[in-house]
Design a protein around this motif. Structure first.
Motif, PDB file in Angstrom:
ATOM      1  N   LEU A   7       0.827  -1.201   0.000  1.00  0.00           N
ATOM      2  CA  LEU A   7       0.000   0.000   0.000  1.00  0.00           C
ATOM      3  C   LEU A   7       0.867   1.259   0.000  1.00  0.00           C
ATOM      4  O   LEU A   7       0.582   2.217  -0.724  1.00  0.00           O
ATOM      5  CB  LEU A   7      -0.929  -0.001   1.218  1.00  0.00           C
ATOM      6  CG  LEU A   7      -1.871   1.185   1.339  1.00  0.00           C
ATOM      7  CD1 LEU A   7      -2.832   1.218   0.162  1.00  0.00           C
ATOM      8  CD2 LEU A   7      -2.630   1.116   2.645  1.00  0.00           C
ATOM      9  N   LEU A   8       1.930   1.249   0.773  1.00  0.00           N
ATOM     10  CA  LEU A   8       2.839   2.388   0.820  1.00  0.00           C
ATOM     11  C   LEU A   8       3.491   2.626  -0.533  1.00  0.00           C
ATOM     12  O   LEU A   8       3.592   3.766  -0.999  1.00  0.00           O
ATOM     13  CB  LEU A   8       3.892   2.157   1.898  1.00  0.00           C
ATOM     14  CG  LEU A   8       4.787   3.323   2.244  1.00  0.00           C
ATOM     15  CD1 LEU A   8       3.964   4.475   2.802  1.00  0.00           C
ATOM     16  CD2 LEU A   8       5.830   2.898   3.249  1.00  0.00           C
ATOM     17  N   ARG A   9       3.888   1.571  -1.189  1.00  0.00           N
ATOM     18  CA  ARG A   9       4.509   1.703  -2.514  1.00  0.00           C
ATOM     19  C   ARG A   9       3.514   2.208  -3.548  1.00  0.00           C
ATOM     20  O   ARG A   9       3.859   3.037  -4.390  1.00  0.00           O
ATOM     21  CB  ARG A   9       5.103   0.372  -2.948  1.00  0.00           C
ATOM     22  CG  ARG A   9       6.360   0.033  -2.177  1.00  0.00           C
ATOM     23  CD  ARG A   9       6.956  -1.255  -2.631  1.00  0.00           C
ATOM     24  NE  ARG A   9       8.175  -1.551  -1.863  1.00  0.00           N
ATOM     25  CZ  ARG A   9       9.102  -2.383  -2.250  1.00  0.00           C
ATOM     26  NH1 ARG A   9       8.974  -3.037  -3.384  1.00  0.00           N
ATOM     27  NH2 ARG A   9      10.164  -2.579  -1.515  1.00  0.00           N
ATOM     28  N   ILE A  10       2.278   1.726  -3.490  1.00  0.00           N
ATOM     29  CA  ILE A  10       1.253   2.199  -4.425  1.00  0.00           C
ATOM     30  C   ILE A  10       0.989   3.685  -4.212  1.00  0.00           C
ATOM     31  O   ILE A  10       0.891   4.455  -5.175  1.00  0.00           O
ATOM     32  CB  ILE A  10      -0.037   1.367  -4.275  1.00  0.00           C
ATOM     33  CG1 ILE A  10       0.195  -0.044  -4.815  1.00  0.00           C
ATOM     34  CG2 ILE A  10      -1.204   2.033  -4.994  1.00  0.00           C
ATOM     35  CD1 ILE A  10      -0.938  -1.006  -4.532  1.00  0.00           C
ATOM     36  N   CYS A  11       0.878   4.107  -2.961  1.00  0.00           N
ATOM     37  CA  CYS A  11       0.652   5.529  -2.668  1.00  0.00           C
ATOM     38  C   CYS A  11       1.817   6.379  -3.156  1.00  0.00           C
ATOM     39  O   CYS A  11       1.608   7.473  -3.691  1.00  0.00           O
ATOM     40  CB  CYS A  11       0.432   5.728  -1.173  1.00  0.00           C
ATOM     41  SG  CYS A  11      -1.136   5.087  -0.587  1.00  0.00           S
ATOM     42  N   PHE A  12       3.030   5.877  -3.007  1.00  0.00           N
ATOM     43  CA  PHE A  12       4.184   6.631  -3.472  1.00  0.00           C
ATOM     44  C   PHE A  12       4.191   6.740  -4.997  1.00  0.00           C
ATOM     45  O   PHE A  12       4.532   7.784  -5.545  1.00  0.00           O
ATOM     46  CB  PHE A  12       5.488   6.000  -2.983  1.00  0.00           C
ATOM     47  CG  PHE A  12       6.691   6.795  -3.391  1.00  0.00           C
ATOM     48  CD1 PHE A  12       6.979   7.989  -2.761  1.00  0.00           C
ATOM     49  CD2 PHE A  12       7.513   6.374  -4.425  1.00  0.00           C
ATOM     50  CE1 PHE A  12       8.076   8.740  -3.144  1.00  0.00           C
ATOM     51  CE2 PHE A  12       8.604   7.107  -4.811  1.00  0.00           C
ATOM     52  CZ  PHE A  12       8.888   8.305  -4.169  1.00  0.00           C
ATOM     53  N   ILE A  13       3.791   5.697  -5.690  1.00  0.00           N
ATOM     54  CA  ILE A  13       3.716   5.742  -7.153  1.00  0.00           C
ATOM     55  C   ILE A  13       2.675   6.751  -7.600  1.00  0.00           C
ATOM     56  O   ILE A  13       2.911   7.536  -8.525  1.00  0.00           O
ATOM     57  CB  ILE A  13       3.431   4.334  -7.719  1.00  0.00           C
ATOM     58  CG1 ILE A  13       4.650   3.444  -7.537  1.00  0.00           C
ATOM     59  CG2 ILE A  13       3.029   4.405  -9.193  1.00  0.00           C
ATOM     60  CD1 ILE A  13       4.398   1.980  -7.827  1.00  0.00           C
ATOM     61  N   ILE A  14       1.525   6.769  -6.943  1.00  0.00           N
ATOM     62  CA  ILE A  14       0.487   7.745  -7.286  1.00  0.00           C
ATOM     63  C   ILE A  14       0.976   9.159  -7.013  1.00  0.00           C
ATOM     64  O   ILE A  14       0.765  10.066  -7.829  1.00  0.00           O
ATOM     65  CB  ILE A  14      -0.815   7.437  -6.509  1.00  0.00           C
ATOM     66  CG1 ILE A  14      -1.422   6.129  -7.027  1.00  0.00           C
ATOM     67  CG2 ILE A  14      -1.810   8.587  -6.628  1.00  0.00           C
ATOM     68  CD1 ILE A  14      -2.574   5.609  -6.199  1.00  0.00           C
ATOM     69  N   LEU A  15       1.643   9.385  -5.889  1.00  0.00           N
ATOM     70  CA  LEU A  15       2.203  10.695  -5.576  1.00  0.00           C
ATOM     71  C   LEU A  15       3.232  11.108  -6.630  1.00  0.00           C
ATOM     72  O   LEU A  15       3.246  12.260  -7.077  1.00  0.00           O
ATOM     73  CB  LEU A  15       2.842  10.686  -4.193  1.00  0.00           C
ATOM     74  CG  LEU A  15       3.522  11.981  -3.740  1.00  0.00           C
ATOM     75  CD1 LEU A  15       2.507  13.104  -3.622  1.00  0.00           C
ATOM     76  CD2 LEU A  15       4.239  11.767  -2.424  1.00  0.00           C
ATOM     77  N   SER A  16       4.060  10.174  -7.067  1.00  0.00           N
ATOM     78  CA  SER A  16       5.078  10.469  -8.079  1.00  0.00           C
ATOM     79  C   SER A  16       4.440  10.838  -9.411  1.00  0.00           C
ATOM     80  O   SER A  16       4.846  11.813 -10.056  1.00  0.00           O
ATOM     81  CB  SER A  16       5.997   9.261  -8.276  1.00  0.00           C
ATOM     82  OG  SER A  16       6.707   8.984  -7.114  1.00  0.00           O
ATOM     83  N   LEU A  17       3.450  10.069  -9.840  1.00  0.00           N
ATOM     84  CA  LEU A  17       2.791  10.362 -11.114  1.00  0.00           C
ATOM     85  C   LEU A  17       2.075  11.705 -11.076  1.00  0.00           C
ATOM     86  O   LEU A  17       2.101  12.457 -12.053  1.00  0.00           O
ATOM     87  CB  LEU A  17       1.820   9.237 -11.468  1.00  0.00           C
ATOM     88  CG  LEU A  17       2.459   7.899 -11.825  1.00  0.00           C
ATOM     89  CD1 LEU A  17       1.384   6.826 -11.995  1.00  0.00           C
ATOM     90  CD2 LEU A  17       3.303   8.031 -13.076  1.00  0.00           C
ATOM     91  N   THR A  18       1.453  12.011  -9.955  1.00  0.00           N
ATOM     92  CA  THR A  18       0.789  13.316  -9.808  1.00  0.00           C
ATOM     93  C   THR A  18       1.810  14.442  -9.861  1.00  0.00           C
ATOM     94  O   THR A  18       1.605  15.450 -10.546  1.00  0.00           O
ATOM     95  CB  THR A  18       0.019  13.364  -8.476  1.00  0.00           C
ATOM     96  OG1 THR A  18      -0.916  12.294  -8.436  1.00  0.00           O
ATOM     97  CG2 THR A  18      -0.709  14.687  -8.316  1.00  0.00           C
ATOM     98  N   SER A  19       2.901  14.276  -9.170  1.00  0.00           N
ATOM     99  CA  SER A  19       3.947  15.298  -9.150  1.00  0.00           C
ATOM    100  C   SER A  19       4.529  15.515 -10.540  1.00  0.00           C
ATOM    101  O   SER A  19       4.704  16.654 -10.982  1.00  0.00           O
ATOM    102  CB  SER A  19       5.049  14.892  -8.176  1.00  0.00           C
ATOM    103  OG  SER A  19       6.099  15.814  -8.200  1.00  0.00           O
ATOM    104  N   PHE A  20       4.817  14.428 -11.248  1.00  0.00           N
ATOM    105  CA  PHE A  20       5.379  14.551 -12.592  1.00  0.00           C
ATOM    106  C   PHE A  20       4.390  15.212 -13.544  1.00  0.00           C
ATOM    107  O   PHE A  20       4.762  16.023 -14.391  1.00  0.00           O
ATOM    108  CB  PHE A  20       5.788  13.185 -13.142  1.00  0.00           C
ATOM    109  CG  PHE A  20       6.899  12.535 -12.375  1.00  0.00           C
ATOM    110  CD1 PHE A  20       7.845  13.285 -11.696  1.00  0.00           C
ATOM    111  CD2 PHE A  20       6.998  11.163 -12.313  1.00  0.00           C
ATOM    112  CE1 PHE A  20       8.867  12.680 -10.976  1.00  0.00           C
ATOM    113  CE2 PHE A  20       8.020  10.551 -11.609  1.00  0.00           C
ATOM    114  CZ  PHE A  20       8.953  11.314 -10.940  1.00  0.00           C
ATOM    115  N   GLY A  21       3.107  14.872 -13.416  1.00  0.00           N
ATOM    116  CA  GLY A  21       2.082  15.490 -14.251  1.00  0.00           C
ATOM    117  C   GLY A  21       1.992  16.989 -14.016  1.00  0.00           C
ATOM    118  O   GLY A  21       1.895  17.780 -14.962  1.00  0.00           O
TER     119      GLY A  21
END
Length: 65
Positions: A7-21
């Motif tokens: 769950l922590l890794r999934i949240c970090f991936i979503i945060l990363s994709l949002t930040s990059f966008g």
């Protein structure tokens, strides 16, 4: 991996994709979110949730961030 780690890794991936966008769209708050993302990564890494079985990857993470 435990459910919490996944769950922590999934949240970090979503945060990363949002930040990059937001960075690609040149939004005003993108820089702040990117700083938060990097700090979250360092915190999670230091807690041991992103430890790799390959020691060279651990060194690369520390150099990168």
């Amino acid at each position: 991996l435990s459910q919490g780690t996944i769950l922590l890794r999934i949240c970090f991936i979503i945060l990363s994709l949002t930040s990059f966008g937001l960075l690609m769209e040149n939004r005003p708050k993108a820089g702040i979110l990117e700083i938060i993302r990097c700090l979250v990564f360092v915190g999670v890494y230091k807690l041991g949730y992103l430890r790799s079985q390959f020691s060279s990857l651990g060194y690369a993470y520390e150099v990168r961030y």
